[in-house]
Design a protein around this motif. Structure first.
Motif, PDB file in Angstrom:
ATOM      1  N   ILE A  64       1.081   3.055   6.579  1.00 25.29           N
ATOM      2  CA  ILE A  64       1.630   1.843   6.836  1.00 25.29           C
ATOM      3  C   ILE A  64       0.398   1.059   7.596  1.00 25.29           C
ATOM      4  O   ILE A  64       0.146  -0.143   7.119  1.00 25.29           O
ATOM      5  CB  ILE A  64       2.928   1.761   8.051  1.00 25.29           C
ATOM      6  CG1 ILE A  64       4.058   2.122   7.226  1.00 25.29           C
ATOM      7  CG2 ILE A  64       2.917   0.006   8.460  1.00 25.29           C
ATOM      8  CD1 ILE A  64       5.357   2.388   8.293  1.00 25.29           C
ATOM      9  N   ASP A  65      -0.293   1.487   8.511  1.00 25.86           N
ATOM     10  CA  ASP A  65      -1.468   0.867   9.165  1.00 25.86           C
ATOM     11  C   ASP A  65      -2.524   1.072   8.223  1.00 25.86           C
ATOM     12  O   ASP A  65      -3.460  -0.047   8.470  1.00 25.86           O
ATOM     13  CB  ASP A  65      -1.943   1.646  10.357  1.00 25.86           C
ATOM     14  CG  ASP A  65      -0.842   1.163  11.424  1.00 25.86           C
ATOM     15  OD1 ASP A  65       0.137   0.600  11.389  1.00 25.86           O
ATOM     16  OD2 ASP A  65      -1.448   1.642  12.775  1.00 25.86           O
ATOM     17  N   ALA A  66      -3.009   1.983   7.494  1.00 31.00           N
ATOM     18  CA  ALA A  66      -3.984   2.085   6.365  1.00 31.00           C
ATOM     19  C   ALA A  66      -3.943   1.037   5.424  1.00 31.00           C
ATOM     20  O   ALA A  66      -5.070   0.395   4.771  1.00 31.00           O
ATOM     21  CB  ALA A  66      -4.461   3.505   6.077  1.00 31.00           C
ATOM     22  N   TYR A  67      -2.798   0.763   4.714  1.00 30.76           N
ATOM     23  CA  TYR A  67      -2.540  -0.017   3.528  1.00 30.76           C
ATOM     24  C   TYR A  67      -1.800  -1.434   3.680  1.00 30.76           C
ATOM     25  O   TYR A  67      -1.531  -2.238   2.877  1.00 30.76           O
ATOM     26  CB  TYR A  67      -1.987   0.834   2.505  1.00 30.76           C
ATOM     27  CG  TYR A  67      -2.806   1.849   1.971  1.00 30.76           C
ATOM     28  CD1 TYR A  67      -3.832   1.820   1.362  1.00 30.76           C
ATOM     29  CD2 TYR A  67      -2.618   3.235   2.678  1.00 30.76           C
ATOM     30  CE1 TYR A  67      -4.723   2.751   1.005  1.00 30.76           C
ATOM     31  CE2 TYR A  67      -3.420   4.303   2.333  1.00 30.76           C
ATOM     32  CZ  TYR A  67      -4.478   4.070   1.391  1.00 30.76           C
ATOM     33  OH  TYR A  67      -5.292   5.159   0.849  1.00 30.76           O
ATOM     34  N   THR A  68      -1.266  -1.641   5.121  1.00 29.67           N
ATOM     35  CA  THR A  68      -0.766  -2.917   5.478  1.00 29.67           C
ATOM     36  C   THR A  68       0.090  -3.483   4.513  1.00 29.67           C
ATOM     37  O   THR A  68       1.304  -3.152   4.019  1.00 29.67           O
ATOM     38  CB  THR A  68      -1.913  -3.767   5.801  1.00 29.67           C
ATOM     39  OG1 THR A  68      -2.794  -4.150   5.105  1.00 29.67           O
ATOM     40  CG2 THR A  68      -2.619  -3.391   7.210  1.00 29.67           C
ATOM     41  N   ILE A  69      -0.337  -4.434   3.719  1.00 27.95           N
ATOM     42  CA  ILE A  69       0.377  -5.379   2.960  1.00 27.95           C
ATOM     43  C   ILE A  69       0.980  -4.546   1.631  1.00 27.95           C
ATOM     44  O   ILE A  69       1.921  -4.801   0.842  1.00 27.95           O
ATOM     45  CB  ILE A  69      -0.274  -6.653   2.366  1.00 27.95           C
ATOM     46  CG1 ILE A  69       0.777  -7.433   2.094  1.00 27.95           C
ATOM     47  CG2 ILE A  69      -1.295  -6.421   1.320  1.00 27.95           C
ATOM     48  CD1 ILE A  69       0.231  -9.084   1.852  1.00 27.95           C
TER      49      ILE A  69
END
Length: 467
Positions: free
Chosen positions: A392-397
């Motif tokens: 979730i944090d590494a690829y956000t959108i």
């Protein structure tokens, strides 16, 4: 909703409280590019707490139901084979694991669609399909029809697992995400019926590009300016968007070493869980003479372990986030910090397998192998939640596509490994059979430390571009 201001080429650049329009004096077209304002009340980060919690609760309820459908079937396999006059242990395992092949196929379609048309329509269609084909499973006249219906039910059922984490990314800022992910994982503990029904009327769209696209459409009607466009849609036609979204998850999986490593790790972890789902019933019926009516209680070890795993991860991750905020004010929270508890899960996973296998092999009191399964459950959930938070944090959108790519590998392993479970135990016994699984899990312990230490370098060195 407040009517947004419009910037014309002759006007001075200004910022409305709900929309930011970025312009360049050298390029008139930039004046028509619309972006979301971080303080916009319609931005999911700025929703009232009750609205965010309502959406998280509904997603968690759906997340309860679809994985439950994959495993709740396991204790009834003996009755199924008897009713349909089947004596093949492979077919018996396949009826359970075929659902996971649907879980593998679903993300190929659902994740790109959620990033093209939004999360909400995909949730609605998937809920309806899941309910319809689950009812079909109950009414199946033969085993072949049952297998086919479970495959399609798994396809639709993969929706909340595939895009639920993307919804969390849409609604919750990084500093508050640990609690939200833990809440999301508590879904399996909530009521099974509420999710798919209530979600049809109560859920809201969260995907930022879709929310911005809706605002642009309202602005076009209000201003009669058809040149306005979302910043996410610049230079892309619909055909290009479809193609781009469909290939995105394969590009992530093929281009990032960290993505490949974590996908393989979680594939092994989940494959073990589903192998246990298909073998717990025969092991406890044969070794401990559990009747059909009570053998389901043997699964409580994994259930309790999963709950404890959520508590362990949420506590460890929450403490680390607070420590990081106080001790390293100038250093932003990196995605790799979400993997801080991964080594703990890596150690607990094989420890539980060894304990379960050898205590069952020597017929030690039934509570001991169940405790072993509980330890395996703790390790599995800690690994899963750490990797989920990282993606979730590494690829956000684009987190839905990242999780979908991970889910494809995970679901294939979860579908295939259970087919080897009964033959493995029949040939090696429960002790050595579980030890083989445990030794493979032990080999991943150094991997967890290496990813924690060097994952940031690998992520930046092999950055997936042009998503």
């Amino acid at each position: 909703m407040t009517r947004p201001d419009v910037i014309s080429p002759k006007e001075e650049v200004s910022t409305s409280p709900s929309i930011v329009e970025r312009s360049s004096r050298a390029d008139v077209r930039d004046l028509n590019v619309v972006d979301l304002d971080p303080v916009d009340p319609e931005h999911p980060y700025n929703w009232p707490p009750w609205r965010t919690r309502l959406n998280l609760t509904l997603i968690s309820c759906m997340t309860f139901l679809t994985p439950l459908a994959s495993s709740i079937f396991a204790p009834g396999i003996p009755q199924l084979t008897k009713e349909f006059h089947s004596s093949s242990p492979v077919i018996a395992s396949f009826v359970v694991s075929i659902y996971l092949l649907g879980f593998a196929a679903g993300p190929l379609v659902l994740a790109p669609l959620s990033e093209l048309y939004g999360r909400l329509p995909v949730y609605h269609v998937s809920n309806a399909g899941f309910i319809a084909f689950t009812v079909g499973c109950a009414l199946a006249p033969n085993i072949n029809t049952l297998i086919g219906f479970r495959l399609v039910a798994g396809l639709f059922g993969s929706c909340p697992i595939t895009i639920g984490a993307g919804s969390i990314n849409d609604m919750v800022p990084p500093e508050k995400r640990t609690t939200a992910i833990a809440f999301f994982a508590i879904g399996p503990l909530l009521g099974p019926v509420v999710g798919p029904v209530a979600a049809l009327v109560a859920m809201s769209e969260t995907y930022h590009p879709i929310l911005l696209r809706r605002k642009v459409m309202l602005m076009r009607k209000a201003t009669k300016n058809d040149q306005l466009q979302s910043r996410f849609d610049i230079d892309f036609q619909t055909t290009a968007l479809v193609k781009r979204n469909l290939v995105r998850l394969f590009k992530m999986l093929a281009s990032s070493p960290v993505m490949i490593i974590l996908a393989l790790y979680i594939a092994v972890t989940y494959g073990y869980l589903y192998l246990m789902f298909t073998t717990i019933t025969p092991v406890f019926q044969t070794t401990y003479h559990f009747s059909t009516s009570i053998v389901g209680l043997a699964f409580l070890g994994l259930g309790v372990g999963s709950v404890l795993g959520i508590v362990v991860y949420a506590t460890a991750a929450g403490y680390y986030v607070k420590y990081h905020a106080h001790a390293r004010h100038d250093e932003p929270l990196k995605p790799e910090h979400r993997l801080i508890s991964l080594p703990l899960g890596a150690i607990l996973l094989p420890a539980g397998l060894f304990l379960y296998g050898w205590t069952a092999q020597y017929e030690i009191h039934w509570i001991v192998p169940i405790i072993g399964m509980g330890i395996t459950g703790i390790g599995s959930i800690v690994i899963f939640m750490g990797i989920l938070s990282y993606l979730i944090d590494a690829y956000t959108i684009y987190s839905a596509s990242a999780i979908a790519a991970n889910s494809i590998v995970r679901s294939i392993a979860s579908a295939v490994l259970p087919l080897a479970g009964l033959p493995l135990y029949q040939n090696l016994g429960v002790g050595w059979g579980n030890s083989v699984l445990g030794f493979i899990a032990v080999a991943f312990i150094p991997v967890s430390f290496l990813v924690l230490k060097h994952g940031g370098y690998l992520r930046q060195r092999f950055e997936v571009k042009d998503l």
